[in-house]
Write a protein that holds these residues in place. Structure first.
Motif, mmCIF file in Angstrom:
data_model
loop_
_atom_site.group_PDB
_atom_site.id
_atom_site.type_symbol
_atom_site.label_atom_id
_atom_site.label_comp_id
_atom_site.label_asym_id
_atom_site.label_seq_id
_atom_site.Cartn_x
_atom_site.Cartn_y
_atom_site.Cartn_z
ATOM 1 N N GLN A 104 115.878 139.669 1.207
ATOM 2 C CA GLN A 104 115.832 138.207 1.213
ATOM 3 C C GLN A 104 117.060 137.656 1.914
ATOM 4 O O GLN A 104 118.181 137.792 1.436
ATOM 5 N N ARG A 105 116.823 137.061 3.073
ATOM 6 C CA ARG A 105 117.946 136.639 3.903
ATOM 7 C C ARG A 105 118.741 135.518 3.238
ATOM 8 O O ARG A 105 118.172 134.586 2.661
ATOM 9 N N ILE A 106 120.049 135.610 3.339
ATOM 10 C CA ILE A 106 120.928 134.551 2.852
ATOM 11 C C ILE A 106 121.403 133.745 4.055
ATOM 12 O O ILE A 106 122.065 134.265 4.938
ATOM 13 N N TYR A 107 121.025 132.470 4.063
ATOM 14 C CA TYR A 107 121.324 131.606 5.198
ATOM 15 C C TYR A 107 122.652 130.880 5.020
ATOM 16 O O TYR A 107 123.154 130.736 3.902
ATOM 17 N N LEU A 108 123.172 130.372 6.136
ATOM 18 C CA LEU A 108 124.384 129.560 6.081
ATOM 19 C C LEU A 108 124.176 128.343 5.200
ATOM 20 O O LEU A 108 125.027 127.970 4.412
ATOM 21 N N ASN A 133 119.345 121.935 7.782
ATOM 22 C CA ASN A 133 120.527 122.705 7.391
ATOM 23 C C ASN A 133 121.655 121.836 6.847
ATOM 24 O O ASN A 133 122.710 122.343 6.501
ATOM 25 N N LYS A 134 121.460 120.544 6.753
ATOM 26 C CA LYS A 134 122.542 119.652 6.327
ATOM 27 C C LYS A 134 122.613 119.593 4.795
ATOM 28 O O LYS A 134 121.800 120.193 4.106
ATOM 29 N N THR A 145 118.426 117.025 3.092
ATOM 30 C CA THR A 145 117.514 117.089 4.230
ATOM 31 C C THR A 145 116.239 116.277 3.987
ATOM 32 O O THR A 145 115.829 116.075 2.841
ATOM 33 N N THR A 146 115.663 115.810 5.094
ATOM 34 C CA THR A 146 114.306 115.253 5.052
ATOM 35 C C THR A 146 113.416 116.131 5.950
ATOM 36 O O THR A 146 112.440 115.650 6.499
ATOM 37 N N SER A 147 113.807 117.347 6.149
ATOM 38 C CA SER A 147 113.284 118.338 7.101
ATOM 39 C C SER A 147 113.829 118.036 8.488
ATOM 40 O O SER A 147 114.367 118.913 9.147
ATOM 41 N N GLY A 148 113.698 116.816 8.918
ATOM 42 C CA GLY A 148 114.387 116.330 10.109
ATOM 43 C C GLY A 148 114.541 114.842 9.917
ATOM 44 O O GLY A 148 113.648 114.184 9.384
ATOM 45 N N GLY A 172 125.062 127.426 1.158
ATOM 46 C CA GLY A 172 123.965 126.644 0.597
ATOM 47 C C GLY A 172 124.156 126.384 -0.891
ATOM 48 O O GLY A 172 124.584 127.267 -1.639
ATOM 49 N N SER A 173 123.819 125.148 -1.306
ATOM 50 C CA SER A 173 124.004 124.770 -2.711
ATOM 51 C C SER A 173 123.020 125.499 -3.618
ATOM 52 O O SER A 173 123.166 125.484 -4.833
ATOM 53 N N ASN A 174 122.022 126.158 -3.028
ATOM 54 C CA ASN A 174 121.038 126.888 -3.850
ATOM 55 C C ASN A 174 121.381 128.370 -4.036
ATOM 56 O O ASN A 174 120.573 129.125 -4.541
#
Ligand code: PLP
Length: 383
Positions: free
Chosen positions: A4-8, A191-192, A195-198, A358-360
């Motif tokens: 499971q990839r851990i993203y920035l 990534n912010k 997000t609102t997706s964009g 990431g906050s998650n």
């Protein structure tokens, strides 16, 4: 865990988003306007302590409109931080204008006010037309030296746009970022910090500015019974469906800021023992960063391992890291433009690394990142 990839920085929903999306569906407000857009704008205005907000399709769109509203046209110059993401600069070129890049200072990594002043002084002495605007970026959430920058800008009577795309929730002298410049922009890309997706927003205390922004963002339709246009318009408004996501996200913005700041403290507590790793500190109590991304500077000689090696080793276990932003004056697409440099951004780009923030991320994930980092450093130090 390695599958499971851990993203920035990945999207982190509050769970309330779907309630607002459902409302949009129930009321058939599936359009680039509606109650979610209005409520999201009001919440943002309140949170950022500005009077007026236009929710838009992207932060880039917000910056484009800001430049249009300031009258930036073909041949004009706009001064902008060189240490940033390309989206801070692209809209300058959309307008046929020319960016002039200003390097960073070491306390915040943001625009160096002294260099800004030097650049303006030099251009005035040469008798050149001064830039139409200054775009100051609060990179990674860290506030720029706003008092100093505003003082220089005011002296030369040049409006300031705050690029707060990475800095929602950050404060300077107790003031939310986005409330200090003449206009500001936010981003809600995936990534912010929220997000609102964009999506994005333009912020200003000037009612007429935001009214005009909404007008331009909805194809510049004149008041008339038929479709009539006397200006070029854009299709830049935020969808009422996506604004519903934004409303759900704004309910937890303070938790998200806290989580990101805790992640910074966690990394610092676990990695400060290494001589070759440095963190970006808040210069003093006037600076409050949302810590969108935790960034480290690596001294390869002291640490015994290079940034590239760390990045490579973490990638093997599916943990995303990334060098700091490559300065704009070094980008092939922008390297013909003028810049005022002091070596800071190039140095940061050479040895800096962004860590997953990431906050998650739960505790297990955070501990595993630090463990992998330690393993990588220790094994190299033994060689
Ligand atoms: C993300 C970002 C933008 C652009 O925002 P979008 O919503 O992706 O268009 C602008 N400036 C900076 C510094 C950013 O990080």
């Amino acid at each position: 865990m390695s599958n499971q990839r851990i993203y920035l920085s990945s999207p982190h929903m509050s769970g309330h988003e779907q309630k607002y999306i459902k409302e949009a569906f129930d009321q058939n407000w599936i359009a680039p306007l509606g109650p979610n857009v209005n409520a999201f704008e009001d919440t943002l205005a309140d949170y950022c302590a500005v009077k007026h907000v236009a929710a838009l399709s992207a932060g880039t769109a917000a910056l484009h409109l800001a430049l249009i509203l300031l009258g930036v046209k073909t041949g004009d110059e706009v001064m902008v931080s060189t240490f940033t993401f390309s989206a801070s600069v692209n809209p300058i070129v959309y307008q046929g204008a020319k960016p002039v890049f200003i390097d960073s200072e070491l306390d915040t990594w943001n625009m160096d006010p002294n260099l800004l002043e030097q650049a303006l002084k030099e251009r005035r002495e040469k008798g050149w037309v001064l830039p139409k605007a200054i775009i100051v970026v609060h990179l990674y959430g860290m506030p720029a030296k706003m008092d100093e920058i505003m003082a220089v800008a005011n002296q030369y009577e040049i409006p300031v746009i705050e690029d707060a795309a990475e800095a929602l929730g950050s404060k300077y002298k107790g003031k939310p970022l986005g409330s200090i410049g003449d206009m500001s922009i936010l981003s809600f890309n995936g990534n912010k910090i929220i997000t609102t997706s964009g999506g994005g927003a333009l912020l200003s205390n000037d009612k007429e500015v935001i009214k005009k922004a909404r007008f331009l963002a909805t194809q510049a339709r004149d008041q008339a019974p038929h479709y009539q246009h006397s200006e070029i318009g854009y299709n830049y408004r935020m969808s009422n469906v996506l604004a519903g996501v934004g409303r759900g996200q704004m309910e937890v913005i303070d938790d998200r800021v806290k989580a990101r700041r805790d992640i910074f403290e966690f990394y610092k507590a676990n990695l400060s023992k290494y001589d070759g790793i440095k963190f970006l500190e808040e210069p003093d109590g006037n600076y409050f960063s949302n810590r969108w991304l935790t960034t480290i500077l690596i001294d390869e000689d002291k640490l015994g391992v290079s940034r590239e090696k760390i990045q490579e080793e973490l990638e093997k276990v599916n943990i995303e890291t990334r060098p700091l932003w490559k300065p704009m004056h070094l980008q092939p697409v922008f390297d013909q433009y003028e810049s005022y440099l002091n070596g800071v951004s190039e140095k940061l780009f050479k040895c800096g690394l962004c860590l997953p923030s990431g906050s998650n991320m739960d505790n297990t994930i955070k501990m595993s990142i630090v463990a992998f980092l330690a393993r990588c450093i220790n094994s190299e130090q033994l060689v």
